[in-house]
Every structure is written in C-alpha cells, then in structure tokens.
Scaffold this motif. Structure first.
Motif, PDB file in Angstrom:
ATOM      1  N   VAL A  28     131.641 -29.379  41.175  1.00 12.22           N
ATOM      2  CA  VAL A  28     131.009 -28.286  40.438  1.00 12.22           C
ATOM      3  C   VAL A  28     129.503 -28.535  40.409  1.00 12.22           C
ATOM      4  CG1 VAL A  28     130.866 -27.077  38.239  1.00 12.22           C
ATOM      5  CG2 VAL A  28     133.069 -28.004  39.012  1.00 12.22           C
ATOM      6  N   PRO A  29     128.708 -27.666  41.045  1.00  7.62           N
ATOM      7  CA  PRO A  29     127.255 -27.885  41.068  1.00  7.62           C
ATOM      8  C   PRO A  29     126.665 -27.885  39.660  1.00  7.62           C
ATOM      9  CG  PRO A  29     127.908 -26.191  42.652  1.00  7.62           C
ATOM     10  CD  PRO A  29     129.108 -26.461  41.791  1.00  7.62           C
ATOM     11  N   LEU A  30     125.577 -28.606  39.488  1.00  3.80           N
ATOM     12  CA  LEU A  30     124.858 -28.563  38.226  1.00  3.80           C
ATOM     13  C   LEU A  30     124.298 -27.163  37.990  1.00  3.80           C
ATOM     14  CD1 LEU A  30     122.731 -31.858  38.281  1.00  3.80           C
ATOM     15  CD2 LEU A  30     124.771 -31.401  36.913  1.00  3.80           C
ATOM     16  N   ASP A  31     124.296 -26.738  36.742  1.00  2.00           N
ATOM     17  CA  ASP A  31     123.651 -25.471  36.424  1.00  2.00           C
ATOM     18  C   ASP A  31     122.142 -25.690  36.299  1.00  2.00           C
ATOM     19  OD1 ASP A  31     123.265 -26.692  33.963  1.00  2.00           O
ATOM     20  OD2 ASP A  31     124.658 -25.393  32.876  1.00  2.00           O
ATOM     21  N   ALA A  32     121.413 -24.627  35.996  1.00  2.00           N
ATOM     22  CA  ALA A  32     119.953 -24.715  35.939  1.00  2.00           C
ATOM     23  C   ALA A  32     119.492 -25.736  34.905  1.00  2.00           C
ATOM     24  CB  ALA A  32     119.364 -23.338  35.631  1.00  2.00           C
ATOM     25  N   THR A  33     120.199 -25.805  33.782  1.00  2.00           N
ATOM     26  CA  THR A  33     119.810 -26.762  32.744  1.00  2.00           C
ATOM     27  C   THR A  33     120.027 -28.194  33.209  1.00  2.00           C
ATOM     28  OG1 THR A  33     120.334 -25.167  31.002  1.00  2.00           O
ATOM     29  CG2 THR A  33     120.214 -27.483  30.365  1.00  2.00           C
ATOM     30  N   GLY A  34     121.126 -28.441  33.904  1.00  2.00           N
ATOM     31  CA  GLY A  34     121.378 -29.774  34.426  1.00  2.00           C
ATOM     32  C   GLY A  34     120.339 -30.196  35.454  1.00  2.00           C
ATOM     33  N   ARG A  35     119.955 -29.259  36.309  1.00  2.00           N
ATOM     34  CA  ARG A  35     118.922 -29.576  37.306  1.00  2.00           C
ATOM     35  C   ARG A  35     117.581 -29.850  36.622  1.00  2.00           C
ATOM     36  NH1 ARG A  35     121.544 -25.168  39.719  1.00  2.00           N
ATOM     37  NH2 ARG A  35     119.769 -23.770  39.315  1.00  2.00           N
ATOM     38  N   TYR A  36     117.283 -29.053  35.601  1.00  2.00           N
ATOM     39  CA  TYR A  36     116.040 -29.273  34.854  1.00  2.00           C
ATOM     40  C   TYR A  36     116.078 -30.621  34.131  1.00  2.00           C
ATOM     41  CZ  TYR A  36     112.500 -28.750  31.203  1.00  2.00           C
ATOM     42  OH  TYR A  36     111.441 -28.951  30.355  1.00  2.00           O
ATOM     43  N   ALA A  37     117.244 -30.985  33.605  1.00  2.00           N
ATOM     44  CA  ALA A  37     117.378 -32.275  32.918  1.00  2.00           C
ATOM     45  C   ALA A  37     117.035 -33.425  33.860  1.00  2.00           C
ATOM     46  CB  ALA A  37     118.795 -32.431  32.370  1.00  2.00           C
ATOM     47  N   ASN A  38     117.503 -33.357  35.089  1.00  2.00           N
ATOM     48  CA  ASN A  38     117.182 -34.406  36.056  1.00  2.00           C
ATOM     49  C   ASN A  38     115.691 -34.421  36.394  1.00  2.00           C
ATOM     50  OD1 ASN A  38     119.627 -35.762  36.465  1.00  2.00           O
ATOM     51  ND2 ASN A  38     120.355 -34.246  37.944  1.00  2.00           N
ATOM     52  N   ARG A  39     115.097 -33.244  36.575  1.00  2.00           N
ATOM     53  CA  ARG A  39     113.657 -33.192  36.874  1.00  2.00           C
ATOM     54  C   ARG A  39     112.844 -33.769  35.720  1.00  2.00           C
ATOM     55  NH1 ARG A  39     114.841 -27.912  38.558  1.00  2.00           N
ATOM     56  NH2 ARG A  39     113.743 -27.038  36.745  1.00  2.00           N
ATOM     57  N   LEU A  40     113.214 -33.373  34.509  1.00  2.00           N
ATOM     58  CA  LEU A  40     112.488 -33.858  33.340  1.00  2.00           C
ATOM     59  C   LEU A  40     112.649 -35.372  33.198  1.00  2.00           C
ATOM     60  CD1 LEU A  40     110.767 -32.701  31.022  1.00  2.00           C
ATOM     61  CD2 LEU A  40     112.861 -32.625  29.637  1.00  2.00           C
ATOM     62  N   ALA A  41     113.846 -35.867  33.474  1.00  2.00           N
ATOM     63  CA  ALA A  41     114.083 -37.309  33.375  1.00  2.00           C
ATOM     64  C   ALA A  41     113.232 -38.074  34.386  1.00  2.00           C
ATOM     65  CB  ALA A  41     115.561 -37.612  33.586  1.00  2.00           C
ATOM     66  N   ARG A  42     113.085 -37.542  35.580  1.00  2.00           N
ATOM     67  CA  ARG A  42     112.236 -38.213  36.574  1.00  2.00           C
ATOM     68  C   ARG A  42     110.779 -38.241  36.116  1.00  2.00           C
ATOM     69  NH1 ARG A  42     115.950 -35.421  40.000  1.00  2.00           N
ATOM     70  NH2 ARG A  42     117.270 -36.936  41.103  1.00  2.00           N
TER      71      ARG A  42
END
Length: 489
Positions: A28-42
């Motif tokens: 199940v692909p990450l939704d927009a919030t999940g993708r943003y969470a990874n970007r913010l974490a980086r």
C-alpha cells in the motif's frame, strides 16, 4: 563510532515508513501525509546532525536520530489533523542523548511471536524457472558474489537474520512462523527453521527461537503430519491460514471436516496453542474466511485451547474507528464482534497479535489510537501480543522504538474508554503477555539472555553498530506478484 558502509551518506531514516508488504498482501503506497512525514524527517535529522556536529549517518544511528524522526512524524501528522495518537517524546530529545535514551531505550523483555526467515538454498528453488534470480533485490544480495548464478543467496541466510533480529534490535526471543504454501513449495521448511534455531542455540545461550508448525487442515496430509512436527521438531504452537486452500477456498476453524479435526489433534498432542492468520486478506477469493466470525465460536467451544489471532483481523485499507456493536465493519471489529457475540471477555483464551498491524498503524495516528485502544479495551491488556513480521520489514528495532513512545490522545481515552499506554502495558505487550501461552518464565529467561553468548555478542556489536535501515519485502504491486510467482523481488 566508526562510519560503516551500509549507508555512509546517511540517506535512510531509522524509522522506516514505506510501502513494504510482508509478502502476503499487495503493498500500500504511502499517502501524501506519509510522504511529507518522510521529507520532514529528512530535513529535521539533517538540521539536528549539523547542530550536534555529527555526520548524518552517525546522528541517524543514535537514539537522537530516531527521536528526531518520530518528532517529525508527529508534526507532519498533526498538520494533517491526525492527532488521535502520537509519539510521546520531549522536543529536545532530538539533540539530547540522555532524553532520547530515556524514551527510546529500555530493558523490557521483548518476545516477538511472529518472525520470518526465508531459506535461501532450500528445495523450493527447484520450482523456480531457470534464469530467475529470487530475492536478488534484497539489500544484502547486491554485496554478494554473482557467480555462479545464485551464489548471492548464501548472503541471505541465518547470519543476516541473527544480525537484524538479535543485534540490531532489542528482541530477546522470537517465534519463527510460516507462510501458507504447498508442502513442496515452502520458502522455509521446518528443517531449515530448526537449523536456524540451532545456530542461535549453539552460541552457548538460552533458547532464543521457538518454532511454529504450519498446518492447513484443508490440505491433504497436514493434520496427519502434526505428530511429527510435535515429536521430532518440538514445535511450540501451530500456524494456520483460514483464507488459504490448495484450491483457493478457505475454511472456518469450527468446520467439522477441517477445523475441528485440527483442534482435536492439537489437544491430543498437548500443543494447545493455535495461531490463526486473520485480516491482511490475500485477495477477494474466499475473503470471508480472512475475517474473524469463527474465532469467538471456536474459543467458546474449546476453552482449554489458546487461540492467537495473527494481525488481529486488521485490514490495511480499512480505517479503524471506535467499535460499535452490530455495525458490521471489516478489520479488527470482526474480531471484537465475534468475541462479544460469544461472551468471550477480556483475559480469555483469545489473544490478539500485532505483526504487520502495528507497522501499518505507525502510518496513521487515528487508526493506531482506535486499533490499540479497542484491543486493550475488549481483548484485554493481558492478551495483546507483540509481533513484527520481521525480517520482511528489516530489523524490528524501529517498531520497538515507536511503540515505546506511542500514546493515545487524552481526548480519545476519555471519549471511548481507552487506556493510557503506560510502561506496565508496554511491558506486557512487548513480552510478558506471551509467556503464558508459550509457558516461559520471563524472569528466568531475562536472567539468562542478559549474559548468554548472544547478549555478549550484541554488547560488542553496539560499540560500532551498522544498522542498514532497509526493508526486505515487496514495495510495489509488480514486486509482490513476482514474489508470489517465484520469490523474485
């Protein structure tokens, strides 16, 4: 700490939020919030590494790296209005090693009741077409010899399993489980699983691996082979998949011609723990058998047998909400409804297990709050068991760290009667609850595992740890379908 080669540039986050599946369902692909969470974490971890004067890699391997990642996830989810739960960490844990360690490190007894291992040289390879390179995309395979054609498989064996589970994570004890398959196509056989167990046990240490015996009573010969599994291999429990069948048709645990003979045989052999995959459906065929309607019925009929519900009936595309009697919702509610309908209360002979379920809940704070809250409320805080489905998700350490800090919002606690996640509840879920069905003394085991050869090896390893922060399972639909065909991910 000397920088190692697994991720020298520090490109991978220590908390792995991605689309990886355990190979039993389509990723199940990450939704927009999940993708943003990874970007913010980086962004957050890069800034924190600069502030503390460390390389990205060194920072990410530290407790502060995990803390910074989880705090970024909190911020991303809150920005999307998802505040049902959160990772409870002080803001300065991103920079303060002592604060990070106080939240993310612990000495709990951790008993993972769902682990997996793929035998890289087993007889199942005879079923793989010539020219196909099964598991070639696993991270370790890229660093291994390519000649002869499948020599790289030697690098995916027991040593990698031991590193991921017992060196890179705080796991003390694990149960090796099995996937549904025909007997001639098992990616790990009972023989190879026992070989891994002996590798660990022979390190002058306590028994750290237990075994399941795979039984699908709708497959010819499976019930008959239970005698050998119990007597020769000393299995601690049975594992079955009610949605699976050799012809694509599943079964119910209280079917008189399949489920009941299975349960009766387990009772006869004295191995009265049955682990049942429920939820995480394989597909639309025989879908109803992936649900939990039969669990309350079979538990009431056999109060002397323990039934551990793997994945707790969780369905990845079904948002979890507060349980409503008679609402007919899919997912974890099918388990709770079945228990309620059959007057099975908290602390019964039914346990809920969290493998893959918890990892997916880490993506959705609202579903996490409801799922964990209602399992603790209806199944009971003594009957929820820790499982991670590793090594499909790489080392389980990130799942452990996330659960150590998980908290349900006070609003949902008050509205739905969910408990706060206390240190006592965490300790129970992490391992203390599992010692009852598996008949293990946690105190005795912790005493031994704290000083056995594996513990000493881990202490030495942690002087210069090299976690890879990668996952192993399929991440796309194509990889999933390839894995189903011949293990080529």
């Amino acid at each position: 700490m000397t920088r190692k080669d697994s991720d020298p540039d520090g490109l991978r986050l220590p908390i792995k939020l991605d689309s990886t599946s355990n190979g039993e369902f389509v990723p199940v692909p990450l939704d927009a919030t999940g993708r943003y969470a990874n970007r913010l974490a980086r962004e957050h971890t890069a800034a924190a590494a600069r502030r503390t004067g460390q390389s990205r890699r060194r920072f990410l391997v530290s407790s502060c790296g995990a803390a910074s990642t989880l705090l970024a996830f909190n911020a991303a989810q809150a920005a999307a209005g998802r505040t049902g739960s959160y990772f409870d960490l002080p803001a300065d844990a991103a920079f303060d090693t002592q604060l990070a360690g106080a939240s993310l490190e612990g000495d709990e007894f951790i008993f993972d009741v769902q682990g997996h291992y793929v035998d890289p040289t087993g007889a199942w390879l005879k079923q793989v077409p010539e020219g196909v390179r099964p598991f070639a995309m696993m991270p370790k395979a890229a660093d291994c010899p390519s000649d002869p054609e499948r020599a790289y498989l030697q690098c995916l064996g027991p040593d990698e399993f031991v590193k991921d589970v017992f060196l890179d994570s705080d796991t003390d004890l694990m149960v090796l489980s099995f996937v549904p398959s025909r007997a001639d196509a098992e990616p790990v056989t009972i023989e190879s699983a026992d070989a891994v167990r002996r590798i660990v046990d022979e390190m002058e240490g306590t028994q750290r691996l237990l075994l399941h015996g795979r039984v699908n009573p709708n497959q010819d010969g499976d019930v008959a082979q239970m005698d050998e599994l119990a007597e020769r291999w000393g299995v601690s429990a049975w594992k079955t998949y009610t949605q699976w069948g050799p012809d694509g048709t599943g079964f119910w645990m209280d079917d008189e011609d399949t489920g009941i003979p299975f349960v009766e045989k387990a009772r006869e052999l004295g191995v009265k723990v049955i682990c049942i995959h429920k939820g995480l459906p394989f597909g639309p065929r025989s879908y109803e058998h992936s649900q939990c309607q039969d669990i309350g019925r079979i538990a009431r009929r056999y109060p002397d047998v323990t039934f551990i519900i793997y994945h707790s009936g969780y369905v990845v595309d079904q948002p979890e909400r507060a349980f409503e009697h008679g609402a007919g919702r899919d997912g974890i509610d099918t388990l709770i409804q079945s228990l309620v309908d059959n007057d099975i209360g908290k602390g019964s002979n039914v346990y809920a297990e969290l493998g893959s379920t918890w990892r997916f809940l880490m993506r959705d704070p609202d579903s996490a709050a409801h799922a964990m809250g209602k399992l603790l409320k209806y199944v009971g805080e003594d009957n929820v068991l820790w499982g991670t489905d590793s090594i499909w998700y790489g080392s389980p350490q990130d799942q452990i760290q996330a659960f150590r800090t998980f908290q349900i919002s006070s609003e949902l606690q008050e509205r739905h009667g969910y408990p706060a996640i206390t240190p006592d509840i965490r300790a129970k879920v992490f391992g203390l609850n599992a010692v009852k069905p598996y008949k293990i003394s946690a105190e005795e085991l912790k005493l031994h595992t704290g000083r056995d050869a594996m513990a000493l090896r881990r202490t030495a390893y942690l002087e210069a740890p090299d976690p890879h922060f990668r996952t192993y399972g399929p991440k796309t639909r194509r990889e999933f379908l390839n894995l189903l065909r011949h293990g080529d991910v």
